[in-house]
Design a protein around this motif. Sequence first.
Motif, PDB file in Angstrom:
ATOM      1  N   UNK A 152      20.174  42.195  45.489  1.00  0.00           N
ATOM      2  CA  UNK A 152      20.219  43.647  45.666  1.00  0.00           C
ATOM      3  C   UNK A 152      21.405  44.106  46.513  1.00  0.00           C
ATOM      4  N   UNK A 153      21.975  43.204  47.320  1.00  0.00           N
ATOM      5  CA  UNK A 153      23.123  43.583  48.136  1.00  0.00           C
ATOM      6  C   UNK A 153      24.465  43.355  47.440  1.00  0.00           C
ATOM      7  N   UNK A 154      24.439  42.787  46.249  1.00  0.00           N
ATOM      8  CA  UNK A 154      25.660  42.552  45.485  1.00  0.00           C
ATOM      9  C   UNK A 154      25.877  43.737  44.551  1.00  0.00           C
ATOM     10  N   UNK A 155      26.997  44.407  44.727  1.00  0.00           N
ATOM     11  CA  UNK A 155      27.277  45.618  43.963  1.00  0.00           C
ATOM     12  C   UNK A 155      27.451  45.329  42.485  1.00  0.00           C
ATOM     13  N   UNK A 156      28.127  44.215  42.162  1.00  0.00           N
ATOM     14  CA  UNK A 156      28.366  43.859  40.768  1.00  0.00           C
ATOM     15  C   UNK A 156      29.396  44.775  40.116  1.00  0.00           C
ATOM     16  N   UNK A 157      29.664  44.605  38.819  1.00  0.00           N
ATOM     17  CA  UNK A 157      28.999  43.654  37.929  1.00  0.00           C
ATOM     18  C   UNK A 157      29.466  42.209  38.121  1.00  0.00           C
ATOM     19  N   UNK A 158      30.598  41.999  38.790  1.00  0.00           N
ATOM     20  CA  UNK A 158      31.077  40.648  39.057  1.00  0.00           C
ATOM     21  C   UNK A 158      31.036  40.348  40.539  1.00  0.00           C
ATOM     22  N   UNK A 159      31.397  39.114  40.872  1.00  0.00           N
ATOM     23  CA  UNK A 159      31.429  38.717  42.271  1.00  0.00           C
ATOM     24  C   UNK A 159      32.778  38.085  42.582  1.00  0.00           C
ATOM     25  N   UNK A 160      33.035  37.885  43.873  1.00  0.00           N
ATOM     26  CA  UNK A 160      34.268  37.250  44.304  1.00  0.00           C
ATOM     27  C   UNK A 160      34.005  35.878  44.876  1.00  0.00           C
ATOM     28  N   UNK A 161      34.987  35.003  44.782  1.00  0.00           N
ATOM     29  CA  UNK A 161      34.916  33.667  45.356  1.00  0.00           C
ATOM     30  C   UNK A 161      36.057  33.480  46.349  1.00  0.00           C
ATOM     31  N   UNK A 162      35.752  32.788  47.431  1.00  0.00           N
ATOM     32  CA  UNK A 162      36.764  32.407  48.408  1.00  0.00           C
ATOM     33  C   UNK A 162      36.639  30.910  48.634  1.00  0.00           C
ATOM     34  N   UNK A 163      37.731  30.175  48.415  1.00  0.00           N
ATOM     35  CA  UNK A 163      37.686  28.729  48.577  1.00  0.00           C
ATOM     36  C   UNK A 163      38.907  28.205  49.293  1.00  0.00           C
ATOM     37  N   UNK A 164      38.669  27.315  50.255  1.00  0.00           N
ATOM     38  CA  UNK A 164      39.743  26.685  51.029  1.00  0.00           C
ATOM     39  C   UNK A 164      39.709  25.186  50.755  1.00  0.00           C
ATOM     40  N   UNK A 165      40.855  24.591  50.429  1.00  0.00           N
ATOM     41  CA  UNK A 165      40.962  23.157  50.196  1.00  0.00           C
ATOM     42  C   UNK A 165      40.103  22.740  48.992  1.00  0.00           C
ATOM     43  N   UNK A 166      39.160  21.832  49.178  1.00  0.00           N
ATOM     44  CA  UNK A 166      38.271  21.414  48.088  1.00  0.00           C
ATOM     45  C   UNK A 166      37.510  22.607  47.542  1.00  0.00           C
ATOM     46  N   UNK A 167      37.170  23.550  48.408  1.00  0.00           N
ATOM     47  CA  UNK A 167      36.500  24.767  47.970  1.00  0.00           C
ATOM     48  C   UNK A 167      37.363  25.583  47.028  1.00  0.00           C
ATOM     49  N   UNK A 168      38.691  25.530  47.231  1.00  0.00           N
ATOM     50  CA  UNK A 168      39.599  26.209  46.321  1.00  0.00           C
ATOM     51  C   UNK A 168      39.589  25.570  44.948  1.00  0.00           C
ATOM     52  N   UNK A 169      39.593  24.243  44.924  1.00  0.00           N
ATOM     53  CA  UNK A 169      39.489  23.503  43.657  1.00  0.00           C
ATOM     54  C   UNK A 169      38.202  23.876  42.923  1.00  0.00           C
TER      55      UNK A 169
END
Length: 208
Positions: free
Chosen positions: A15-32
């Motif tokens: 309910x707190x996600x506005x949508x319709x899509x979401x964002x990702x943030x990744x650093x190092x392995x998280x970026x991969x």
Amino acid sequence: MGGRFILLLFLLSHFQVKGPGIGLLGNSKGGELGLAISSFLKGITAAVIINGSVAVVGASIHYKDETLPPVGIMKERIKMTKDGIMDVVEALKSPLEDQKSFIPLERSDTTFLFLVGQDDHNWKSEFYANEASKRLQAHGKEKPQIICYPEAGHYIEPPYWPLCRAAHHVLVGGPIVYGGEPRAHAMAQLDVWEQLQTFFHKHLGGKS
């Protein structure tokens, strides 16, 4: 990737996600992993990749009937610093050689921002960001924004975090140098924090 798909569905329905899509943030392995998730799953509107790899590293990534194997490692190219710490920046094979390891980001409809420390000694983040850009454009996708930071190292974390210049690396089995000069890295942290917020506000429909 199955667990990440379930997490994505959870986020999209929250309910707190506005949508319709979401964002990702990744650093190092998280970026991969951010690149892989954006490539295989729908619903990722924007992704910020901080010093991430465009090739799979360490272990295979599986999605449905597809498997991306890890890029090859050339242990003979690991160097030692004068302090006895390993420098592994030349150890990974190029994703252009191990094409099967290259994450198929051309499938993605995500808008990307690549943030790059030019003194990254974990892997060649600037080269990876440029190869990602070439691959996206070669497939008719939007050219991603790439912002480079001279003398910034691998882990560009939130502002005022201490510089992680060297630390133990699980895959390598010992301490490696991550790079970065203290002042330049600290300034990069400040700018990265502003850049990623501006990017997400723009592409996720919020207010800056």
